[in-house]
Enzyme design. Structure first.
Site, PDB file in Angstrom:
ATOM      1  N   GLU A  58       0.824  -1.208   0.000  1.00  0.00           N
ATOM      2  CA  GLU A  58       0.000   0.000   0.000  1.00  0.00           C
ATOM      3  C   GLU A  58       0.862   1.264   0.000  1.00  0.00           C
ATOM      4  O   GLU A  58       0.531   2.250  -0.657  1.00  0.00           O
ATOM      5  CB  GLU A  58      -0.947   0.009   1.210  1.00  0.00           C
ATOM      6  CG  GLU A  58      -2.054  -1.029   1.119  1.00  0.00           C
ATOM      7  CD  GLU A  58      -2.975  -0.818  -0.081  1.00  0.00           C
ATOM      8  OE1 GLU A  58      -3.024   0.300  -0.621  1.00  0.00           O
ATOM      9  OE2 GLU A  58      -3.639  -1.788  -0.494  1.00  0.00           O
ATOM     10  N   TYR A 142      -6.611   5.931   4.754  1.00  0.00           N
ATOM     11  CA  TYR A 142      -6.742   4.975   3.653  1.00  0.00           C
ATOM     12  C   TYR A 142      -5.890   3.717   3.897  1.00  0.00           C
ATOM     13  O   TYR A 142      -6.391   2.580   3.815  1.00  0.00           O
ATOM     14  CB  TYR A 142      -6.340   5.610   2.297  1.00  0.00           C
ATOM     15  CG  TYR A 142      -6.070   4.529   1.297  1.00  0.00           C
ATOM     16  CD1 TYR A 142      -7.136   3.853   0.704  1.00  0.00           C
ATOM     17  CD2 TYR A 142      -4.767   4.078   1.045  1.00  0.00           C
ATOM     18  CE1 TYR A 142      -6.909   2.781  -0.141  1.00  0.00           C
ATOM     19  CE2 TYR A 142      -4.536   3.011   0.206  1.00  0.00           C
ATOM     20  CZ  TYR A 142      -5.611   2.364  -0.387  1.00  0.00           C
ATOM     21  OH  TYR A 142      -5.389   1.292  -1.193  1.00  0.00           O
ATOM     22  N   ASP A 160      -9.615   5.907  -1.970  1.00  0.00           N
ATOM     23  CA  ASP A 160      -8.419   6.435  -2.629  1.00  0.00           C
ATOM     24  C   ASP A 160      -8.863   7.087  -3.933  1.00  0.00           C
ATOM     25  O   ASP A 160     -10.069   7.235  -4.177  1.00  0.00           O
ATOM     26  CB  ASP A 160      -7.377   5.324  -2.855  1.00  0.00           C
ATOM     27  CG  ASP A 160      -7.771   4.394  -3.995  1.00  0.00           C
ATOM     28  OD1 ASP A 160      -8.963   4.380  -4.374  1.00  0.00           O
ATOM     29  OD2 ASP A 160      -6.894   3.684  -4.514  1.00  0.00           O
ATOM     30  N   CYS A 214     -13.364   1.727 -14.858  1.00  0.00           N
ATOM     31  CA  CYS A 214     -13.878   3.083 -14.645  1.00  0.00           C
ATOM     32  C   CYS A 214     -12.698   4.051 -14.600  1.00  0.00           C
ATOM     33  O   CYS A 214     -12.458   4.736 -13.608  1.00  0.00           O
ATOM     34  CB  CYS A 214     -14.689   3.128 -13.346  1.00  0.00           C
ATOM     35  SG  CYS A 214     -15.700   4.606 -13.210  1.00  0.00           S
ATOM     36  N   CYS A 221     -17.730   1.646 -19.904  1.00  0.00           N
ATOM     37  CA  CYS A 221     -19.017   1.437 -19.227  1.00  0.00           C
ATOM     38  C   CYS A 221     -19.744   0.192 -19.742  1.00  0.00           C
ATOM     39  O   CYS A 221     -20.418  -0.498 -18.978  1.00  0.00           O
ATOM     40  CB  CYS A 221     -19.901   2.656 -19.390  1.00  0.00           C
ATOM     41  SG  CYS A 221     -19.180   4.126 -18.660  1.00  0.00           S
ATOM     42  N   CYS A 224     -18.847  -2.720 -17.721  1.00  0.00           N
ATOM     43  CA  CYS A 224     -18.783  -2.488 -16.271  1.00  0.00           C
ATOM     44  C   CYS A 224     -19.777  -3.378 -15.522  1.00  0.00           C
ATOM     45  O   CYS A 224     -20.966  -3.418 -15.861  1.00  0.00           O
ATOM     46  CB  CYS A 224     -19.081  -1.020 -15.998  1.00  0.00           C
ATOM     47  SG  CYS A 224     -19.121  -0.650 -14.251  1.00  0.00           S
ATOM     48  N   CYS A 230     -25.283   2.596 -11.705  1.00  0.00           N
ATOM     49  CA  CYS A 230     -24.503   3.814 -11.909  1.00  0.00           C
ATOM     50  C   CYS A 230     -25.381   4.963 -12.404  1.00  0.00           C
ATOM     51  O   CYS A 230     -25.918   4.934 -13.512  1.00  0.00           O
ATOM     52  CB  CYS A 230     -23.381   3.543 -12.915  1.00  0.00           C
ATOM     53  SG  CYS A 230     -22.357   4.998 -13.218  1.00  0.00           S
TER      54      CYS A 230
HETATM   55 FE1  SF4 Z   1     -17.756   3.872 -14.133  1.00  0.00          FE
HETATM   56 FE2  SF4 Z   1     -20.417   3.959 -14.087  1.00  0.00          FE
HETATM   57 FE3  SF4 Z   1     -19.162   3.591 -16.386  1.00  0.00          FE
HETATM   58 FE4  SF4 Z   1     -19.171   1.660 -14.512  1.00  0.00          FE
HETATM   59  S1  SF4 Z   1     -20.920   2.462 -15.659  1.00  0.00           S
HETATM   60  S2  SF4 Z   1     -17.405   2.352 -15.751  1.00  0.00           S
HETATM   61  S3  SF4 Z   1     -19.084   2.878 -12.648  1.00  0.00           S
HETATM   62  S4  SF4 Z   1     -19.067   5.408 -15.104  1.00  0.00           S
END
Ligand code: SF4
Length: 413
Positions: A58, A142, A160, A214, A221, A224, A230
């Site tokens: 870390e 953190y 972070d 992200c 996205c 994701c 989101c």
């Molecule tokens: Fe990031 Fe939302 Fe896109 Fe997922 S959907 S990569 S959390 S902006």
């Protein structure tokens, strides 16, 4: 007390929180990168060794890319596999291994803290985030949360840079993400979200998502695992439709987490509307004259003079070619004279500025300083006697130079 932000910025539906945890962890199990500290944290049965292994990773990962850290981490853990081994190392050894990783005070503080654990805590790592932060120098909120969740299974969140980005997008947080009030909200969110049975994996998954999917500029996205949770993604898809009121900003001026009314959603940016930060101060410009002094060593190979920097401040305790900071806007001739005056002190004899050969300029960006090194060289015919009352200095071959505790900037020089 300020009013809490509207529900769209929070995770207030327990069923949604459960689903988000499940989706994120399933993705992490499938896609996580194979990293040496993850292997150690998973396989090490000794709790103190496990905490130490995570702690080192870390600290190294602060402000530094994973790809850069892997090699340093592997060498570090081979050389000092335990707190006890690190506590016995010299600062010079620590600086040598850290050379090139940047932010050098991290290595020094890590070693000081290891000594403290060995001498004051009987070699036992504190087991909770609160105690880690309280008892270990250099361990902030953190790092404490990361060690406690990954090594000891404490259900505590972490925030972070990667987590800030992901959470701000998940919940359309457009207020300045470096402000203390927003950071506090993000910590609250992280603590609500963290999976109770796999907190370490959950925290790493959230950070991994920020590092690989992200990402700041062109987030993926479509791939994701949490896109259905989101708000930024929904807003990108439906933002223009007036029939979807729940993806609009909360209101003008009174929501502590929405973008300021003066900087509304910019549809050309999509999800990268979030997070937003106040503009950073530009780095300070500095000029430093530096001289590569060369002599023939006893075996005929060239040797170079390096001197040690003071034990505090920028690049504390590292070695460099003799260097002197310059005022801005000096004429070249004047810069050369300043360097010659400075070198005279090292060499104990008068020296003509015109003997210095100008080589070129090297630019190196430290986090807050834009440093220009004006590089000269000087070949010495005979030997010189260096004044032992000045800072420590030594002559090194090129190989010895590269193995010494020197900064990346000096390697560029
Ligand atoms: Fe990031 Fe939302 Fe896109 Fe997922 S959907 S990569 S959390 S902006």
């Amino acid at each position: 007390a300020p009013a809490p932000p509207p529900a769209r910025h929070l995770f207030s539906d327990p069923a949604e929180v459960e689903a988000l945890r499940r989706n994120l962890l399933a993705w992490y199990d499938r896609c996580k990168r194979d990293l040496p500290w993850r292997a150690l944290a998973a396989a090490e049965p000794d709790a103190d060794r496990r905490g130490y292994a995570v702690w080192v990773s870390e600290i190294m990962l602060q402000q530094t890319q994973v790809a850069t850290v892997i090699d340093y981490y592997t060498r570090w853990m081979q050389k000092w596999p335990t707190l006890q081994a690190l506590a016995q190392a010299s600062l010079e050894e620590v600086n040598e291994l850290w050379a090139g990783l940047g932010y050098y005070s991290r290595g020094k503080r890590l070693q000081e803290a290891a000594r403290k654990v060995v001498s004051e805590l009987a070699g036992q790592m504190p087991r909770t985030a609160e105690e880690l932060q309280k008892l270990l120098p250099g361990v902030g909120r953190y790092t404490a949360g990361a060690i406690a969740s990954i090594s000891y299974g404490q259900a505590t969140g972490v925030v972070d840079g990667n987590v800030i980005r992901v959470l701000c997008r998940l919940r359309c947080v457009g207020a300045d993400s470096s402000s203390p009030a927003v950071i506090d909200w993000l910590w609250d969110m992280a603590n609500v979200l963290v999976d109770r049975s796999r907190p370490g994996d959950f925290n790493q998954a959230l950070m991994e998502l920020g590092a690989t999917v992200c990402v700041p500029k062109s987030p993926l996205c479509g791939e994701c695992p949490v896109k259905q949770h989101c708000q930024a993604w929904r807003r990108k898809l439906f933002g223009k439709a007036p029939s979807v009121p729940d993806v609009e900003d909360c209101g003008v001026g009174d929501c502590p987490l929405c973008p300021p009314a003066t900087e509304p959603w910019d549809s050309s940016l999509g999800v990268t509307n979030f997070p937003r930060k106040a503009a950073k101060k530009p780095p300070r410009a500095m000029r430093t004259a530096t001289c590569v002094l060369e002599r023939r060593g006893c075996h005929g190979a060239p040797e170079y003079l390096i001197v040690q920097r003071p034990s505090s401040g920028l690049l504390a305790g590292l070695w460099e070619f003799p260097s002197v900071p310059l005022a801005q806007d000096l004429q070249e001739e004047k810069e050369r004279e300043e360097l010659a005056d400075y070198l005279q002190a090292w060499m104990g004899r008068p020296m003509a500025a015109k003997g210095l050969q100008f080589i070129g300029e090297v630019i190196h960006i430290f986090s807050h300083i834009h440093q220009t090194y004006v590089v000269y060289s000087l070949h010495l015919d005979g030997d010189v006697t260096l004044d032992p009352a000045l800072s420590p200095s030594r002559w090194v071959t090129e190989d010895e130079f590269h193995a010494s505790a020197v900064s990346t900037a000096m390697k560029k020089v």
